[in-house]
Design a protein around this motif. Structure first.
Motif, short mmCIF file in Angstrom:
data_model
loop_
_atom_site.label_atom_id
_atom_site.label_comp_id
_atom_site.label_asym_id
_atom_site.label_seq_id
_atom_site.Cartn_x
_atom_site.Cartn_y
_atom_site.Cartn_z
N LEU A 1 29.41 37.17 31.93
CA LEU A 1 30.53 37.97 32.43
C LEU A 1 30.09 38.92 33.52
N ILE B 1 29.65 37.25 36.87
CA ILE B 1 30.93 36.91 37.50
C ILE B 1 31.54 38.13 38.16
N LEU B 2 31.51 39.28 37.47
CA LEU B 2 32.09 40.50 38.02
C LEU B 2 31.32 41.00 39.23
N TYR C 1 32.32 38.70 42.30
CA TYR C 1 33.64 38.98 42.85
C TYR C 1 33.88 40.48 42.76
N SER D 1 36.93 42.09 40.68
CA SER D 1 36.46 42.44 39.35
C SER D 1 37.54 43.16 38.54
N ILE E 1 39.79 40.43 37.19
CA ILE E 1 39.08 39.67 36.16
C ILE E 1 39.00 40.47 34.87
#
Length: 355
Positions: free
Chosen positions: A207, A210-211, A214, A218, A221
């Motif tokens: 996780l 991913i944050l 982006y 974020s 998300i």
């Protein structure tokens, strides 16, 4: 396929264990409040569709050490006692975001500025949600919510309706908690647990990566993950701290701290049933927009945040937790299958009629 089932079942057990003690505590607390606090007090202070009632409901919920699932029976209790939709929703939002335990833990991890910011912004979000609810859901309120157990109904067939003052009985509090309130939330609670476990399994392990990848997205998300996910205010702190240590902005972490405890699949289902569909839209919209706006504000205020001192959450569940989970599931499954085997009686809880 069997491995996925085992993983899902394990997530369901862990989620149930994490939630059950708080839900049972909230039920008992709501039952005690129902016996101790006259319904006239709730009606007089929280029953009006006014800004003052919403503010009082928000302030009442701020210090309570109750999580996002433990607050459900409390909110159902004050609603049944005559609170307006706006006051009920304000209480439902403000209570799980903060709490004495969460406030102290937030101070220990992020410092007093972050803590004060979190408390004040949760109050603002709650008040806005309550006011919007009172404005846009007055017609729906009469349709969705059952009338409180008061003396307004002509069908009440007991002289005890002459006065709301009564001696405290723990047995009556438990009956109200586990018969009236838990019965009302059994169905959305059951569905929410199943969906919550599914979401927990579906969340990727990377996780933080991913944050980080982006940056501006974020926020979105985190919202997508935080809204349906169950996480208590205190338990959300080490997750947010871990995200910030991994490079995620303080604002995005704040979004998780705000939207995570305030919403989950269980509360969403309960809000729709208890307060109506319009209130559900106000509830989700206010939390999502408010969390993002105040998250951006926090990014503007903070450039660097020291979150080295993390809060440790014990993931080993004890006997009390397991027993609480079993009790909760027993009641939920009972109320889920009861309509198929037993004919419902209009006055079966004994609140109005004894015969």
């Amino acid at each position: 396929m069997f491995e996925y089932f085992i993983e899902y079942f394990s997530a369901l057990v862990e989620l149930s264990n994490a939630m059950a003690p708080y839900i049972l505590f909230g039920l008992v607390f709501a039952g005690v409040l129902h016996e101790l606090v006259p319904q006239s007090i709730v009606k007089n202070h929280l029953g009006k569709n006014s800004l003052y009632s919403v503010i009082k409901a928000t302030l009442f919920g701020i210090p309570l050490p109750v999580c996002s699932c433990g607050v459900i029976p409390l909110a159902a209790g004050i609603k049944k006692s005559g609170a307006s939709n706006g006051s009920t929703l304000a209480f439902l939002i403000s209570t799980p975001i903060t709490g004495v335990d969460s406030i102290l833990a937030t101070y220990g991890v992020f410092g007093w500025i972050f803590t004060l910011y979190r408390v004040v912004t949760s109050m603002i979000i709650s008040i806005i949600a309550g006011v919007l609810t009172n404005i846009y859901t007055q017609k729906e309120e009469k349709i969705v919510v059952d009338k409180p157990e008061s003396c307004s109904e002509a069908s009440c067939c007991s002289s005890s309706c002459e006065s709301e003052k009564r001696s405290f009985r723990m047995s009556a509090a438990l009956v109200y908690a586990f018969s009236t309130l838990l019965k009302d939330i059994a169905s959305p609670l059951f569905i929410g647990l199943l969906l919550g476990a599914l979401i927990t399994v579906a969340i990727p392990n990377n996780l933080s990566e991913i944050l980080l990848q982006y940056n501006w997205l974020s926020y979105i998300i985190v919202i997508i993950i935080a809204v349906p996910m169950y996480v208590c205010a205190t338990a959300s702190l080490p997750i947010a701290a871990g995200l910030m240590l991994a490079g995620v902005s303080p604002g995005a972490a704040f979004v998780f701290l705000s939207a995570g405890p305030a919403t989950n699949t269980v509360t969403i289902g309960v809000v729709k049933k208890m307060l109506g569909e319009r209130t559900l839209y106000v509830y989700l919209g206010t939390i999502v927009v408010g969390s993002i706006v105040f998250g951006l504000g926090l990014d503007y205020i903070f450039k660097d945040v020291d979150v080295r001192e993390l809060v440790h959450v014990d993931e080993n569940f004890g006997i009390f937790t397991l027993l609480s989970s079993l009790i909760l599931w027993a009641f939920v499954l009972y109320y889920m299958i009861k309509p198929y085997f037993f004919k419902e009686n209009e006055c079966e809880d004994g609140s109005c009629c004894s015969s």
